[in-house]
Design an enzyme around this catalytic site. Structure first.
Site, PDB file in Angstrom:
ATOM      1  N   GLY A   1      23.087  10.732  16.848  1.00  0.00           N
ATOM      2  CA  GLY A   1      24.489  10.402  17.012  1.00  0.00           C
ATOM      3  C   GLY A   1      25.094  11.270  18.091  1.00  0.00           C
ATOM      4  O   GLY A   1      24.416  11.668  19.044  1.00  0.00           O
ATOM      5  N   CYS A   2      26.334  11.597  17.943  1.00  0.00           N
ATOM      6  CA  CYS A   2      27.050  12.397  18.929  1.00  0.00           C
ATOM      7  C   CYS A   2      26.374  13.753  19.127  1.00  0.00           C
ATOM      8  O   CYS A   2      26.105  14.467  18.170  1.00  0.00           O
ATOM      9  CB  CYS A   2      28.483  12.605  18.455  1.00  0.00           C
ATOM     10  SG  CYS A   2      29.430  13.730  19.480  1.00  0.00           S
TER      11      CYS A   2
END
Length: 191
Positions: free
Chosen positions: A24-25
């Protein structure tokens, strides 16, 4: 921006290795791994895409094929690759395809980029074990791919959480991951 290969950045020592994870981020994954004992450095960046020298703006469109990822240099005398995997899988959702929470797109996929055959084997066996134990209540969708060129992200992404922890995204998304890290991996944290 230039391609980065951590192996070229340090004098090769028998105990230093590289791990590359997309979960993810990259602000989230970087924040987590900066706290782990044995981790020498963490670089946020982009990997697994078709475009050379991508920018953050290009990657966020989802059209370059890159994942937001981190490249970790770690001391295998202090922490094993398997232990890093354990932290990685515990601090993101490996069961959602191309998303982490509200972050949606292929750039937010869960993927392990292995650097050696041994890392590939350990990763595949670990995922198989987690699935056999039904550890997440759903099948793991984390991909396993050979590491390709890693492009370091722009400077303003580095150490993002520690510099911006009062920002709403950090407060609502990253801080809970950090709390989970402290609760479950106290013995693996830097002193």
């Amino acid at each position: 921006m230039t391609a980065f290969n951590a192996a070229n950045e340090f004098q090769k020592q028998d105990n230093l290795e590289i791990a590359t994870f997309a979960g993810g981020c990259f602000w989230c994954t970087e924040a987590v791994f900066l706290k782990i004992e044995g981790v020498q450095s963490v670089s946020p960046g982009y990997i697994g895409g078709e475009v050379s020298n991508p920018t953050y703006q290009e990657v966020t469109t989802g059209r370059t094929g890159h994942a937001e990822a981190i490249e970790i240099v770690f001391d295998s005398n202090l922490i094993s690759y398997g232990e890093l995997l354990e932290v990685f899988f515990a601090t993101h959702d490996p069961t959602t395809l191309n998303r982490q929470g509200a972050d949606v797109g292929t750039q937010y996929r869960s993927e392990v980029f292995y650097h050696t055959d041994e890392q590939k084997q350990i990763t595949e066996e670990f995922i198989s074990f987690l699935n056999s134990e039904n550890a997440f209540g759903k099948p793991i969708v984390t991909a396993t791919s050979q590491a390709s060129t890693f492009y370091v992200a722009e400077d303003y992404h580095k150490n993002y959480y520690n510099r911006n922890s009062d920002q709403s995204y950090c407060t609502y998304v990253i801080t809970p991951k950090m709390d989970k890290l402290k609760a479950y991996f106290q013995d693996k944290l830097k002193k």
